[in-house]
Design an enzyme around this catalytic site. Structure first.
Site, mmCIF file in Angstrom:
data_model
loop_
_atom_site.group_PDB
_atom_site.id
_atom_site.type_symbol
_atom_site.label_atom_id
_atom_site.label_comp_id
_atom_site.label_asym_id
_atom_site.label_seq_id
_atom_site.Cartn_x
_atom_site.Cartn_y
_atom_site.Cartn_z
ATOM 1 N N ASP A 566 3.471 -4.339 -43.765
ATOM 2 C CA ASP A 566 3.571 -3.339 -42.797
ATOM 3 C C ASP A 566 5.171 -3.610 -42.165
ATOM 4 O O ASP A 566 5.729 -4.350 -42.888
ATOM 5 C CB ASP A 566 2.793 -3.674 -41.311
ATOM 6 C CG ASP A 566 2.768 -2.517 -40.485
ATOM 7 O OD1 ASP A 566 3.141 -1.532 -40.576
ATOM 8 O OD2 ASP A 566 2.237 -2.796 -39.339
ATOM 9 N N GLU A 569 10.009 -0.352 -43.655
ATOM 10 C CA GLU A 569 10.927 0.639 -43.622
ATOM 11 C C GLU A 569 12.321 0.253 -43.929
ATOM 12 O O GLU A 569 13.100 0.924 -44.529
ATOM 13 C CB GLU A 569 10.937 1.475 -42.247
ATOM 14 C CG GLU A 569 9.704 2.389 -42.374
ATOM 15 C CD GLU A 569 8.256 1.464 -41.911
ATOM 16 O OE1 GLU A 569 8.604 0.247 -41.187
ATOM 17 O OE2 GLU A 569 7.326 1.779 -41.956
ATOM 18 N N ASP A 643 0.840 5.031 -37.467
ATOM 19 C CA ASP A 643 0.556 5.025 -36.115
ATOM 20 C C ASP A 643 -0.074 6.273 -35.678
ATOM 21 O O ASP A 643 0.564 6.983 -34.818
ATOM 22 C CB ASP A 643 1.312 4.288 -35.277
ATOM 23 C CG ASP A 643 1.575 2.727 -35.713
ATOM 24 O OD1 ASP A 643 0.661 2.416 -36.810
ATOM 25 O OD2 ASP A 643 2.451 2.352 -35.500
#
Ligand SMILES: *[C@@H]1O[C@H](CO)[C@@H](O)[C@H](O)[C@H]1NC(C)=O
Ligand SMILES: *[C@@H]1O[C@H](CO)[C@@H](O)[C@H](O)[C@H]1NC(C)=O
Length: 990
Positions: A566, A569, A643
């Site tokens: 996760d 980015e 999300d």
């Protein structure tokens, strides 16, 4: 998982979990085009060019600079930079590849040779970033030596290339343009609108302090209202009249309190790419809007902003928006009736894409009289090469195949990963995990994987466990394993900066983290507070990362532990736009700006490779889920859409998002079932499970502040309906796995939109709420609205369609919609005539327990000639043995005239060359237990047996025929067929 709110909370409190989600994404935390200097400059350049009738692009091929050899054209483009005719040299390469793909690359000579000066004593590389290819491209670059110059004079060069020389690139010298044609007609044009723009290097002229110029900083916009309604279209904002050469953002730029030092000055690349005669464009995920992309230059129903690709941790993202999300694939496809073409923009820097539709060309003289709608796109990247691949189709399948050749296809997944995944932030202890595991069994809900979010760690130190809540991870893992289940734990790229944590100590001492612009280790904030980021661009860093996953290093992990990446980015809570400063430095001294969109992929890839070396001799396919991705990520795992929220419109939006991933080469995708933020009402949760059962990646997930919502908690009738959706998924796993095999072989999507399967049916081109599953002929339209008892499904052709559950025959309705009953208990699902697919009908607790179960074959008889066919692929679902032929791939053909179903090897000429391993020997013996023929001929009435022939032996099997009823097709069920799945056989119904 989670997001940027902690950017602020994290700094205030020590990451308290108390948080009330209710606000939508803070749009003003992310740049709009006018807040991103290079986007603003390129848009202004476009406005100027398009608004000036005498506009001439200042890019020309230098006379005599061109040469064509072995499928490649090289020349120098001269960019005229001032009135006195000064030019800069931009080397051009046009490569014609054997696959029929063309590639256009433009570099800048001065930067290439390092003849530039960096400001601020920067140690960054001077070249334009030229390594995207190294990470992204895995094949298909062989030059087509049969490409040949067809015509040449002082003004242009025409090259014929591709299959039977059907493709043509007409390169004009002055101004430089390329017209890509197929069968003589224009498909894709470069620089037809004259928007080519490569910002060349120039030294900064230090002037005496001028009077304050407008736009000195890029933040002059007043802050917007912090709470914009999520669905409201942004209002047209009053803008300054753009200057053509706005220098205010050339040298540094500030946003949200962060200043980017831009040591190389302005260096953007821009190009207009026109799709001639094409009304629809698709792709460039990830965004929340419709599959068929919208126009972006304002006007009714259009966006005001370009589509943005700049991977970011976007907190509670809004719907129907061109805003960037967590991942980026700069691959766009244009489609019109019977023709598809595409471009792949290989650039990993921040990228914006404007889309407008209009007349074929800005220059009416350059074309004939017809004036069909064309789509004009304007691609703008902050730095790097101009590097574009042109794919001329002509079918959607050609595009995904050629794109797959370049960037790779979906890895064959761990078979378990196609099952259901149960996740939440967080399962609070190993006892909690074991309890959920037991309850799923108690309520007869199959699942394969349970997930642990960040709280399992010892204070966010990855590779450790919280000793109080997870005292016995191995005991937990073993309970899961006893039913063939798996555990996925989260491991993120930010490494906690704290004493007595060996992982961070090594990261520092080995110097494997991302650096800041001064060249020292970059420190920022994420879940653990102060953190460093592993730089997975470096080979030593990747090698070190591998050591951390060994079973004796990551204690508590075991053979059934897999990984979730996760925040890659990367998410940096206190960084600009919640990510890294662009002037950070990576391995090889490349600036973060150059490779930002690759960051997530290189990290996921490092984890993927780490999982292949946990134990010597253990050769298993890794499972790694990623949030951030780029072109090529499909080779190393699955993604989810981040999300989302527990809301009906988020359920709706998930379908075009997953479809878009599919056509863009990364089909192993899904959205959080139930919605991450908030608490879904039970009807929504149930509908979401029904839709999720048709995502290639099927995971329920929930935010830490949401109420517990394991599917057995829903109560009746919901739990029963959810259990049925889960079981439907499990019974169809053989079909899903086969669809993954196709994706692996040739890059086809796993779920397919209408334009993809029916490229001739205009009315389906904008549809993005129904889809086919693989080649099964299963057509699904999940219910995504509250209180719906029927759905209208669009029927793309004149085939017979049967209701999956009732065998009702739909009225013939090519090009029309048909209403289907869809009470809560029902997923609208049709079987298209002409297909055969495989199921396993015995309900089990996990996919592993179904391994040796018999198959059911479903034959949906087609309309014309009453034929049907389909296939089944099966391998051990875990190792790489399939690469050496350890798999079974059967083709089933039903011939209505001969009244016969046959099973043959789907791989021609495979023969007996493969020495069968243990798995293969055992699998061959697995039986075909039942055959269901839907749409069985009436002449079978009274039939009680069929003849089965296999390996020279013949026997009879019982068949039960049910005649057609009110609206229902006749069907026949052959029971205890007794044929083997790995053998050639025939079932004779005559
Ligand atoms: C660059 O380095 C020189 C020599 O070390 C120093 O004098 C100068 O101040 C530095 N400039 C910047 C912008 O840091
Ligand atoms: C993935 O990792 C392997 C092994 O370290 C490396 O060779 C390859 O270049 C990496 N690819 C990407 C896309 O990061």
């Amino acid at each position: 998982m989670p997001a940027a709110w902690t950017a602020y909370l994290g700094l205030l409190s020590a990451l308290s979990a108390a948080f009330a989600p209710a606000v939508a994404v803070k749009e003003h935390d992310f740049k709009k085009c006018h807040q991103s200097g290079f986007c603003q400059r390129n848009r202004a350049f476009a406005d100027h060019a398009l608004g000036t009738s005498s506009w001439e692009s200042p890019y020309n091929i230098a006379p005599g600079s061109g040469s064509f050899k072995d499928g490649q054209y090289q020349a120098v483009i001269l960019k005229t930079i001032n009135e006195s005719g000064e030019t800069v040299r931009l080397p051009l390469t046009v490569s014609f590849l054997e696959s029929g793909t063309a590639r256009v690359t433009v570099d800048e000579e001065k930067r290439q040779k390092g003849e530039i000066e960096l400001r601020h004593n920067s140690t960054a590389r001077k070249e334009r970033y030229n390594e995207a290819e190294q990470w992204v491209i895995v094949g298909g670059l062989t030059l087509d030596t049969s490409a040949k110059v067809d015509y040449e004079d002082k003004t242009q060069l025409n090259v014929k290339y591709g299959p039977s020389s059907k493709f043509e690139a007409a390169i004009k010298f002055s101004p430089f343009t390329i017209d890509f044609k197929r069968d003589g007609s224009s498909q894709i044009k470069f620089n037809d609108q004259g928007l080519l723009n490569m910002e060349h290097w120039r030294p900064k002229i230090e002037l005496p302090e001028p009077e304050k110029k407008e736009g000195e900083s890029n933040e002059e916009e007043p802050k917007e209202e912090p709470k914009e309604e999520p669905k409201e279209e942004p209002k047209e904002e009053p803008r300054e009249k753009p200057k053509v050469e706005d220098e205010s953002t050339w040298w540094d730029e500030t946003f949200g309190g962060n200043t980017d030092s831009k040591p190389r000055g302005p260096e953007s690349v821009g190009l207009d790419i026109s799709f001639v005669g094409y009304e629809h464009v698709y792709g460039i995920p990830s965004h929340t809007g419709p599959l068929s992309l919208k126009q972006t230059r304002g006007g009714d129903g259009n966006y005001q902003e370009p589509y943005r690709l700049y991977n970011a941790d976007v907190f509670e993202y809004i719907l129907d928006s061109p805003m960037t999300l967590y991942g980026a694939i700069p691959f766009m496809q244009a489609h019109r009736k019977d023709s598809s073409v595409g471009v792949f923009w290989l650039n990993a820097a921040e990228t914006w894409i404007d889309i407008t539709k209009g007349k074929e060309s800005r220059n009416p003289l350059s074309l004939g009289v017809k004036s069909k709608t064309s789509t004009h796109t304007h691609w703008i990247s902050e730095s790097g090469l101009l590097d574009v691949f042109v794919l001329l189709g002509p079918t959607p399948k050609d595009l995904t195949a050629k794109y797959g050749e370049l960037t790779g296809t979906t890895a064959m997944p761990q078979e378990f990963s196609l099952g259901y995944h149960q996740c939440r932030w967080n399962y609070v202890s190993d006892e909690d995990v074991k309890d959920v595991d037991r309850k799923m069994d108690k309520f007869k809900m199959p699942y394969d994987v349970i997930w642990l979010d960040i709280e399992y760690t010892d204070e966010k130190q990855y590779f450790t466990w919280d000793k109080h809540s997870f005292p016995d991870p191995i005991g937990m893992g073993k309970q899961l394993d006893s039913h063939g289940r798996k555990l996925v734990t989260i491991i993120d790229p930010h490494i906690k900066n704290v004493d007595n944590y060996p992982v961070v100590a090594e990261l520092k001492s080995k110097d494997l983290a991302v650096h800041n612009k001064e060249g020292s280790i970059f420190e920022g904030w994420c879940w653990p507070g102060s953190s460093y980021w592993i730089d997975a661009f470096g080979p030593a860093a990747r090698e070190w990362w591998s050591t951390l996953f060994k079973y004796d290093a990551f204690k508590g992990s075991m053979e059934n532990t897999w990984i979730w990446n996760d925040m890659n980015e990367p998410s940096v809570f206190n960084g600009p736009e919640t990510t890294m400063p662009k002037d950070n430095l990576h391995y090889g001294n490349w600036e973060h700006r150059d490779l930002h969109n690759l960051n997530g992929m290189t990290f996921q890839n490092a984890t993927f490779h780490a999982l292949t070396s946990r134990k010597p001799g253990e050769l298993r396919r890794p499972f790694v889920l990623t949030r951030s991705f780029f072109a090529g990520s499909q080779r190393v795992g699955a993604m989810w859409t981040g999300d989302n929220q527990a809301a009906w419109d988020h359920l709706q939006a998930s379908i075009p998002m997953v479809l878009s991933q599919g056509i863009s080469g990364f089909p192993f995708s899904g959205a959080d079932v139930g919605g991450f933020f908030g608490n879904p009402e039970k009807e929504l949760l149930t509908r979401w499970y029904q839709a999720g059962a048709f995502y290639p990646f099927f995971r329920g997930h929930a935010h830490i502040d949401s109420r517990r919502r394991e599917p057995y908690l829903a109560g009746e009738p919901y739990s029963t309906v959810i259990a049925a959706a889960l079981r439907l998924r499990y019974s169809l796993l053989p079909a899903w796995y086969t669809a993954f095999r196709h994706a692996h072989l040739d890059g086809t999507p796993i779920i397919k939109p209408m334009f993809y399967t029916h490229p001739s049916e205009d009315a389906g081109f904008a549809l993005d709420d129904q889809f086919f599953v693989g080649t099964t002929g299963l057509l699904a339209k999940p219910v995504t609205e509250k209180d719906k008892a029927t759905v209208d499904i669009w029927i793309p052709d004149a085939e017979t369609y049967y209701d999956y559950f009732t065998y009702d025959v739909l009225p013939t309705a090519k090009g029309k919609t048909v209403a289907l009953a869809a009470p809560l208990s029902k997923i609208p699902l049709l079987m298209r005539g002409g297909h055969v697919f495989a199921r396993r009908d015995r309900p089990r607790r996990s996919s592993a327990l179904m391994r040796w179960d018999d198959y059911t074959l479903v034959v949906a008889v087609g309309k014309e000639a009453k034929v049907a066919q389909g296939d089944l692929y099966v391998d051990d679902g875990d190792s790489f043995d399939f690469e050496t032929g350890q798999y079974i791939h059967r083709r089933f053909v039903f011939d209505g005239a001969a009244q016969r179903l046959v099973s043959v090897d789907a791989v021609e000429g495979r023969g007996e060359v493969v020495a069968e391993g243990e798995w293969m020997k055992k699998m061959r013996e697995v039986g075909v237990d039942r055959i269901v023929v839907v749409g069985a001929p009436a002449s079978w009435a009274g039939k009680t047996t069929v003849a089965v022939e296999q390996a020279g032996r013949t026997w009879e099997a019982r068949v039960e025929f049910t005649p057609a009823g009110k609206g229902r097709a006749a069907f026949a069920v052959v029971k205890k067929v007794g044929a083997r799945i790995g053998a050639d056989w025939t079932v004779d119904f005559a």
